[in-house]
Write an enzyme that holds these catalytic residues in place. Structure first.
Site, short mmCIF file in Angstrom:
data_model
loop_
_atom_site.label_atom_id
_atom_site.label_comp_id
_atom_site.label_asym_id
_atom_site.label_seq_id
_atom_site.Cartn_x
_atom_site.Cartn_y
_atom_site.Cartn_z
N LYS A 1 -89.97 111.98 10.16
CA LYS A 1 -88.93 110.94 10.13
C LYS A 1 -89.65 109.61 10.24
O LYS A 1 -90.06 109.20 11.33
CB LYS A 1 -87.96 111.14 11.30
N GLU B 1 -97.58 108.79 21.71
CA GLU B 1 -98.54 107.69 21.52
C GLU B 1 -97.73 106.41 21.60
O GLU B 1 -96.96 106.12 20.70
CB GLU B 1 -99.19 107.78 20.14
N CYS C 1 -100.91 98.74 18.13
CA CYS C 1 -100.71 99.23 19.50
C CYS C 1 -101.94 99.01 20.36
O CYS C 1 -101.85 98.75 21.55
CB CYS C 1 -100.35 100.71 19.47
N GLU D 1 -95.63 94.23 26.29
CA GLU D 1 -96.16 94.25 24.92
C GLU D 1 -95.31 93.35 24.02
O GLU D 1 -94.09 93.52 23.94
CB GLU D 1 -96.12 95.69 24.40
P1 NAD Z 1 -89.59 102.57 18.05
O1 NAD Z 1 -89.73 103.38 19.27
O2 NAD Z 1 -88.48 101.61 17.97
O3 NAD Z 1 -89.43 103.51 16.77
C1 NAD Z 1 -90.41 104.49 16.43
C2 NAD Z 1 -89.74 105.60 15.66
O4 NAD Z 1 -88.82 106.26 16.51
C3 NAD Z 1 -88.94 105.14 14.44
O5 NAD Z 1 -89.13 106.08 13.40
C4 NAD Z 1 -87.51 105.20 14.93
O6 NAD Z 1 -86.57 105.39 13.91
C5 NAD Z 1 -87.58 106.42 15.84
N1 NAD Z 1 -86.52 106.50 16.85
C6 NAD Z 1 -85.87 105.49 17.48
N2 NAD Z 1 -84.96 105.98 18.35
C7 NAD Z 1 -85.05 107.33 18.28
C8 NAD Z 1 -84.37 108.40 18.94
N3 NAD Z 1 -83.43 108.18 19.85
N4 NAD Z 1 -84.71 109.66 18.62
C9 NAD Z 1 -85.68 109.91 17.72
N5 NAD Z 1 -86.33 108.94 17.05
C10 NAD Z 1 -86.03 107.66 17.33
O7 NAD Z 1 -90.99 101.86 17.85
P2 NAD Z 1 -91.39 100.83 16.71
O8 NAD Z 1 -90.82 99.51 17.07
O9 NAD Z 1 -91.11 101.40 15.37
O10 NAD Z 1 -92.97 100.80 16.87
C11 NAD Z 1 -93.64 99.92 17.68
C12 NAD Z 1 -94.14 100.61 18.92
O11 NAD Z 1 -94.99 101.69 18.57
C13 NAD Z 1 -94.98 99.69 19.77
O12 NAD Z 1 -94.65 99.85 21.12
C14 NAD Z 1 -96.39 100.16 19.51
O13 NAD Z 1 -97.32 99.87 20.53
C15 NAD Z 1 -96.19 101.62 19.33
N6 NAD Z 1 -97.32 102.23 18.61
C16 NAD Z 1 -98.16 103.05 19.28
C17 NAD Z 1 -99.26 103.61 18.63
C18 NAD Z 1 -100.22 104.52 19.35
O14 NAD Z 1 -100.94 105.25 18.70
N7 NAD Z 1 -100.27 104.51 20.68
C19 NAD Z 1 -99.48 103.32 17.28
C20 NAD Z 1 -98.61 102.47 16.64
C21 NAD Z 1 -97.52 101.94 17.30
#
Ligand code: NAD
Length: 495
Positions: free
Chosen positions: A189, A264, A297, A392
């Site tokens: 997804k 992650e 991230c 962040e």
């Molecule tokens: P997000 O948590 O808003 O969304 C991530 C994914 O989760 C999306 O596909 C979203 O549709 C899905 N999602 C949202 N709510 C959900 C639910 N209730 N159930 C299942 N899926 C759901 O994050 P974002 O804004 O897309 O990404 C940014 C974040 O990701 C930042 O905090 C960043 O640091 C982190 N990140 C971490 C890494 C790592 O490897 N540690 C890498 C990249 C990004």
């Protein structure tokens, strides 16, 4: 062409779901907009519990066949996927850049070749996995004598993979490749702000010979499509990359079904610059944190500099960062592209304005840039317990603090709820050893940044994540380990 087929700078993408080897439409769609100029890229299928269930059913149906496929054959198909990705690097790069605004040159030269490498690496690792047989010689009531132990790495079943928008295909394939290599089937997804390369990749993988149902893609919103997937009872693993609040929701869903989940998450990583460091190198490392418009991230967004060199460091940093060119990510000359979405821009500016109101000083930036860009920003005069130091931002916003000695540097570095990464700039090997020993982080870089070998464990401590990916650690997560103990006795051929 279906109504969901769209064309991005000449590249065609079918933005319906990919379930059981077929394109599946939804009643509803959502609009995908380019961060480059706000233009509408197209309508994307909006998945619900119906498509989520269909995708899990397809993954379940394909699982026995894929799990039973000999390792060498699975590895061959994954190498074929890598070959196919390499042939489509240009198309994938163009689509990704239009969809998430990251630099086209980075996609062409760095990101998409790494996508192919993800498949090659885990295909090769699979063939070396599991030479763990041993013989028991210990004495004691429950121990054996001459009993053999055979450890097998059994695939777990359908895996749900949920990914963010900042490096869409790169992060998705870090998960897809080991999950498939291990013999699982997957349902991906992708994030709703950057859904396109997942759809394009599904076609590429199918053409390369990945059997139907082994990889499924469900498009849609997090709470809707994502929520239905992570709470489905037939799912055997959940791997998530994204934000802390979403991780907590997913962790609760995983707990309800007792499904192992890996997370992650975000970070607020420090860059520690000691007075004995190569200052030009340290400045380069600091300026590098603006890459991908700060939407990384791992970014070391808290610069901690030894006070004796803070003035000179700031002077050189300002000179270098001011030369960065911000603009269209398709231009070779651009260093920083737009941020992903107007809402993200709003969020970034909110953090900065609140920090300025609380007494921070903008050394550079501190305001929006052209279009959907945010001006590269460095804030100083910030308190350790302030929001800007603790939370962040996920934009091109860095803070600068000074420290008097090693103890203070380490104390400031460790004093957030995160623990994803840390970078240390020093010319003294003994100091490097002392400081890295004391840092709380999944990855520590010394005089470098962002070097990521897939053999190494990758992940975060504290609120930056649960679990590790990479090499054996990925297979640990995606497999159910089974130990078979066989007695030396009882064999007909031994009398
Ligand atoms: P997000 O948590 O808003 O969304 C991530 C994914 O989760 C999306 O596909 C979203 O549709 C899905 N999602 C949202 N709510 C959900 C639910 N209730 N159930 C299942 N899926 C759901 O994050 P974002 O804004 O897309 O990404 C940014 C974040 O990701 C930042 O905090 C960043 O640091 C982190 N990140 C971490 C890494 C790592 O490897 N540690 C890498 C990249 C990004």
């Amino acid at each position: 062409m279906s109504e969901h087929t769209l064309t991005v700078a000449g590249v065609t993408v079918d933005a319906r779901h990919w379930i059981g080897g077929e394109r599946v439409a939804s009643t509803d769609t959502f609009v995908d907009v380019s961060p480059i100029d706000g233009s509408v890229l197209g309508e994307i299928a909006r998945g619900t519990a119906t498509e989520a269930s269909a995708a899990v059913a397809a993954a379940r149906a394909a699982f026995p066949g894929w799990a039973a496929t000999p390792r060498a054959e699975r590895a061959r198909i994954l190498h074929a996927v890598a070959d196919a990705v390499e042939k489509r690097i240009e198309d994938l790069s163009i689509v990704e850049t239009h969809d998430n605004g990251a630099l086209l040159r980075s996609h062409r030269r760095g990101v998409m070749p790494r996508v192919a490498h993800n498949f090659r690496f885990f295909a090769d690792w699979l063939l070396r996995l599991g030479h763990d047989d041993f013989t028991t010689y210990t004495s004691g009531s429950a121990a054996g004598r001459g009993h053999t132990n055979h450890v097998s790495w059994d695939p777990a079943g359908p895996c749900v993979l949920i990914t963010p928008w900042n490096a869409p295909l790169m992060l998705a394939t870090w998960k897809i490749a080991p999950a498939l290599a291990a013999g699982n089937t997957v349902i991906l997804k992708p994030a709703e702000w950057s859904p396109l390369t997942a759809s394009l990749f599904a076609d590429i993988a199918a053409e390369a010979g990945l059997p139907a149902g082994v990889l499924n893609v469900v498009q849609g919103y997090g709470g809707e499509a994502g929520g239905a997937l992570v709470s489905h009872p037939d799912v055997r693993r959940i791997s998530f990359t994204g934000s802390v609040p979403t991780a907590k929701t997913i962790a609760a869903a995983a707990a309800a079904n007792l499904v192992p989940a890996s997370f992650e998450l975000g970070g607020k990583s420090p860059l520690l610059v000691f007075a004995d460091a190569d200052l030009d190198l340290a400045v380069d490392l600091a300026v590098e944190q603006y890459d991908n418009a700060g939407q990384v991230c791992l970014a070391a967004t808290r610069i901690l500099v030894e006070e004796t060199i803070a003035q000179e460091f700031t002077r050189r940093f300002t000179e270098k960062a001011s030369a960065l060119r911000q603009g269209d990510p398709r231009d070779e000359a651009t260093d920083i592209g737009p941020n992903i979405h107007p809402r993200q821009l709003e969020k970034i500016d909110g953090f900065v304005q609140r920090a300025l109101a609380a007494g921070a000083r903008a050394v550079i930036g501190g305001h929006r840039g052209e279009g959907q860009c945010y001006a590269p920003t460095l804030l100083t005069d910030v308190a350790q317990d302030s929001e800007i130091v603790q939370e962040e931002v996920f934009g091109p916003v860095l803070t600068l603090q000074t420290f008097a000695d090693e103890d203070e540097a380490v104390r400031l570095a460790n004093d957030t709820r995160f623990g994803l990464a840390a970078t240390v700039a020093t010319g003294d090997r003994e100091r490097a050893e002392r400081v890295t020993d004391r840092l709380v982080a999944g990855t520590v870089w010394v005089n470098c940044f962002f070097v990521r070998d897939l053999q190494a464990p990758f992940g975060g401590s504290r609120h930056s994540g649960v679990g590790r990916e990479g090499g054996t650690w990925s297979f640990d997560f995606y497999c159910d380990l089974k130990n078979t103990v066989t007695s030396p006795k009882g064999w007909r051929d031994h009398g």
